[in-house]
Design a protein around this motif. Sequence first.
Motif, PDB file in Angstrom:
ATOM      1  N   HIS A   1       9.802  -8.876  -0.930  1.00 41.52           N
ATOM      2  CA  HIS A   1      11.089  -9.445  -1.378  1.00 41.52           C
ATOM      3  C   HIS A   1      10.948 -10.930  -1.701  1.00 41.52           C
ATOM      4  CE1 HIS A   1      13.804  -6.094  -1.052  1.00 41.52           C
ATOM      5  NE2 HIS A   1      13.407  -5.811   0.171  1.00 41.52           N
TER       6      HIS A   1
ATOM      7  N   GLN B   1       9.620 -11.098  -5.094  1.00 43.17           N
ATOM      8  CA  GLN B   1      10.699 -10.698  -6.004  1.00 43.17           C
ATOM      9  C   GLN B   1      11.650 -11.868  -6.252  1.00 43.17           C
ATOM     10  OE1 GLN B   1      13.213  -7.649  -4.386  1.00 43.17           O
ATOM     11  NE2 GLN B   1      14.615  -7.630  -6.131  1.00 43.17           N
ATOM     12  N   HIS B   2      12.080 -12.541  -5.194  1.00 37.58           N
ATOM     13  CA  HIS B   2      13.039 -13.639  -5.330  1.00 37.58           C
ATOM     14  C   HIS B   2      12.417 -14.824  -6.064  1.00 37.58           C
ATOM     15  CE1 HIS B   2      15.738 -11.327  -3.025  1.00 37.58           C
ATOM     16  NE2 HIS B   2      15.267 -11.622  -1.824  1.00 37.58           N
TER      17      HIS B   2
ATOM     18  N   GLU C   1      12.562 -13.997  -9.683  1.00 40.46           N
ATOM     19  CA  GLU C   1      13.949 -14.082 -10.159  1.00 40.46           C
ATOM     20  C   GLU C   1      14.363 -15.533 -10.422  1.00 40.46           C
ATOM     21  OE1 GLU C   1      15.828 -10.121  -7.920  1.00 40.46           O
ATOM     22  OE2 GLU C   1      16.087 -12.123  -7.061  1.00 40.46           O
TER      23      GLU C   1
ATOM     24  N   GLY D   1      12.697  -9.402 -11.498  1.00 39.89           N
ATOM     25  CA  GLY D   1      12.603  -9.353 -10.041  1.00 39.89           C
ATOM     26  C   GLY D   1      12.507  -7.921  -9.544  1.00 39.89           C
ATOM     27  N   TRP D   2      13.359  -7.054 -10.100  1.00 40.45           N
ATOM     28  CA  TRP D   2      13.296  -5.629  -9.739  1.00 40.45           C
ATOM     29  C   TRP D   2      11.940  -5.037 -10.079  1.00 40.45           C
ATOM     30  CZ3 TRP D   2      12.524  -1.577 -13.191  1.00 40.45           C
ATOM     31  CH2 TRP D   2      12.677  -0.289 -12.654  1.00 40.45           C
TER      32      TRP D   2
ATOM     33  N   THR E   1       9.126  -6.624 -10.341  1.00 39.34           N
ATOM     34  CA  THR E   1       8.128  -7.196  -9.430  1.00 39.34           C
ATOM     35  C   THR E   1       8.093  -6.447  -8.108  1.00 39.34           C
ATOM     36  OG1 THR E   1       8.400  -9.392 -10.414  1.00 39.34           O
ATOM     37  CG2 THR E   1       7.432  -9.300  -8.209  1.00 39.34           C
ATOM     38  N   TYR E   2       9.275  -6.159  -7.567  1.00 38.84           N
ATOM     39  CA  TYR E   2       9.325  -5.417  -6.306  1.00 38.84           C
ATOM     40  C   TYR E   2       8.767  -4.009  -6.489  1.00 38.84           C
ATOM     41  CZ  TYR E   2      10.949  -3.550  -1.880  1.00 38.84           C
ATOM     42  OH  TYR E   2      10.991  -2.974  -0.640  1.00 38.84           O
TER      43      TYR E   2
END
Length: 314
Positions: A262, A265-266, A269, A280-281, A283-284
Amino acid sequence: MSTGLIALLDDISLIAKAAAASIDDVGVAAAKAGSKAAGVVIDDAAVTPTYVTEFTPDRELPIIWKIAKGSLKNKLLFLLPGALLLSEFLPFVITPLLMLGGLFLCYEGAEKIMEKLGGDKHGATLEDPITDPAAFEEERVSGAVRTDLILSAEIMAIALAEIANTPVVERGLVLALVGVVITAVVYGAVALIVKMDDIGLHLAEKPGAAAQKIGRGLLLAMPKVLTFLSVVGTGAMLWVGGGIILHGLHEMGVHGPSDVAHAIQHAVEQVSGGAGAVLGWLTYAVASAVVGLVLGAAVALGLHSGQKLLGKAH
């Protein structure tokens, strides 16, 4: 009319109104639960076409129908009662069971990649000569239904989490509705995907120039679409499997792996501007797939090594 009959009719009216309201609540809850499971639905739709690629056209729809029936059986006969019983009496075992299912998806996805990279093949594949088409078809259907069981379990678990505080009867109705609707959507989409070439051929034979152009385009695109779906399907196994394990570890108090995923991800983003949510989605999802690949490869190598050792022992 006697007062007793009037009272009876009044009671019936109240019951009917309550039933109608209950049905409406079930519909709203099912829509909410189904929307939360949309990510897994996409994965399911991406995975399934890989099980019917390169079969003769006359067998494609029968195979999809067999898998769809197996999917409904998974959801309604096994997962639905199991989910209700576990949520009532043993809610703490749901997460470990889902993690085992996720690990199985990771193993299947990793083994497919290992085979593509030149590793030993385990079980019949479409590149091998098929001596018994009926048996090979059943093997492919069984494999699809096994994979569907894990994906369906994740769908039902996500749906269950959205309605955990509802009465058990309403919970059962919602899960049944979600299961039926999602099965219809997924396998309807799969049927459309695998029959694109037939649609293209039909259009190519039409007298209109526009129809012929579209038909030829579909025919040319279809092999690439199926290859793409095969890649997406394998990636989806790793992505969903790895995601289940990351989420399960977090639920069990092991926050490190999911926190790292996460955090990446952040970070993506924050530096991606308007595209941050999508990137971001993604990446996760990639991080989950990497986790799935590492775990799946470890399981596959361990199983294959064990099989070789047992073979030598015998």
